[in-house]
Design a protein around this motif. Structure first.
Motif, PDB file in Angstrom:
ATOM      1  N   GLY A 214      28.281 -32.010  19.289  1.00 31.65           N
ATOM      2  CA  GLY A 214      28.057 -31.384  20.578  1.00 31.65           C
ATOM      3  C   GLY A 214      26.809 -31.937  21.239  1.00 31.65           C
ATOM      4  O   GLY A 214      25.834 -32.272  20.563  1.00 31.65           O
TER       5      GLY A 214
ATOM      6  N   PHE B 123      24.068 -30.962  24.244  1.00 28.25           N
ATOM      7  CA  PHE B 123      23.574 -29.857  25.064  1.00 28.25           C
ATOM      8  C   PHE B 123      22.335 -30.351  25.792  1.00 28.25           C
ATOM      9  O   PHE B 123      21.255 -30.441  25.217  1.00 28.25           O
TER      10      PHE B 123
ATOM     11  N   ALA C 156      28.385 -22.437  20.580  1.00 24.62           N
ATOM     12  CA  ALA C 156      29.045 -23.744  20.596  1.00 24.62           C
ATOM     13  C   ALA C 156      29.180 -24.293  19.179  1.00 24.62           C
ATOM     14  O   ALA C 156      30.252 -24.765  18.780  1.00 24.62           O
TER      15      ALA C 156
ATOM     16  N   VAL D 279      28.441 -29.524  26.123  1.00 25.48           N
ATOM     17  CA  VAL D 279      28.269 -28.084  26.311  1.00 25.48           C
ATOM     18  C   VAL D 279      27.622 -27.825  27.671  1.00 25.48           C
ATOM     19  O   VAL D 279      26.509 -28.295  27.944  1.00 25.48           O
TER      20      VAL D 279
ATOM     21  N   ALA E 192      32.926 -28.361  26.907  1.00 19.82           N
ATOM     22  CA  ALA E 192      32.862 -27.060  26.245  1.00 19.82           C
ATOM     23  C   ALA E 192      32.114 -26.135  27.192  1.00 19.82           C
ATOM     24  O   ALA E 192      30.899 -26.249  27.362  1.00 19.82           O
TER      25      ALA E 192
ATOM     26  N   LEU F 286      34.015 -21.313  25.802  1.00 19.18           N
ATOM     27  CA  LEU F 286      33.068 -20.699  24.876  1.00 19.18           C
ATOM     28  C   LEU F 286      32.870 -19.225  25.232  1.00 19.18           C
ATOM     29  O   LEU F 286      32.556 -18.907  26.390  1.00 19.18           O
TER      30      LEU F 286
END
Length: 201
Positions: free
Chosen positions: A10, A12, A30, A108, A133, A158
């Motif tokens: 992921g 972010f 997440a 994310v 996401a 999410l």
């Protein structure tokens, strides 16, 4: 034997100026909901969509490292801080994907970013490279903007509870000398006080 899909990673990104409890809540959701092997926190270098001057990168990274200490599978990536120039997510993804293949990449973001995703530099290429996401607003499914809705893309929703914490509020409270422990991890609150961050905001 077929090729393994590789780890689920992921990404972010954000200014994290400073990191706060809502950032951590989203990152944990997440990580756990998506079954991520790693979640990379990517503090922005030059935020081309922000007019406000950001706090020095070393302070933002230090606060991030304090906030995620002891959290499994969380890492801080300095790639945007070291690259120079405007921090475009598509360039970050290209760089990280070139360094680690094969892997599954999930970006994310929140509903606000999703709604205006078509304003991002290189957004169409980005859609080919990552799964989005998206944390929708509490009780609502993520909704794309009209331009993005016409482009096929991979998305995971999410389930994030409503949280009203913002970095703007943290900076305002710090400037007023008010306690921050309800908004940021205790170690981050101590760091802000120690370095007198945001006192002139």
């Amino acid at each position: 034997m077929g090729l393994t899909p590789g780890p689920r990673i992921g990404l972010f990104g954000g200014s994290f100026d400073p990191v706060h409890h809502a950032h951590l809540a989203l990152a944990r959701v997440a990580r756990d909901h998506l079954g991520l092997d790693r979640l990379l926190w990517v503090p922005v270098g030059m935020a081309w969509q922000k007019a406000r001057r950001l706090t020095d990168a070393e302070h933002r990274v230090a606060m991030l490292e304090l906030a995620i200490a002891g959290e499994s599978r969380f890492e801080v990536s300095r790639c945007e801080l070291e690259r120079g120039g405007p921090s475009y997510t598509v360039e970050t993804v290209r760089e990280l994907q070139a360094a680690e293949t094969p892997a599954q990449w999930l970006l994310v973001i929140g509903q606000d970013q999703y709604a205006r995703f078509d304003t991002w530099h290189g957004w169409e290429e980005l859609l080919q490279r990552v799964t989005l996401a998206v944390a929708g607003r509490a009780g609502e499914l993520p909704a794309p903007g009209p331009v993005l809705a016409r482009h096929p893309h991979r998305i995971e929703s999410l389930p994030l509870p409503a949280m009203t914490v913002s970095s703007t509020e943290v900076r305002a409270r710090a400037a007023a000398g008010e306690p921050l422990d309800a908004l940021v991890p205790a170690a981050v609150a101590r760091y802000i006080a120690q370095h007198r961050l945001y006192s002139n905001n």
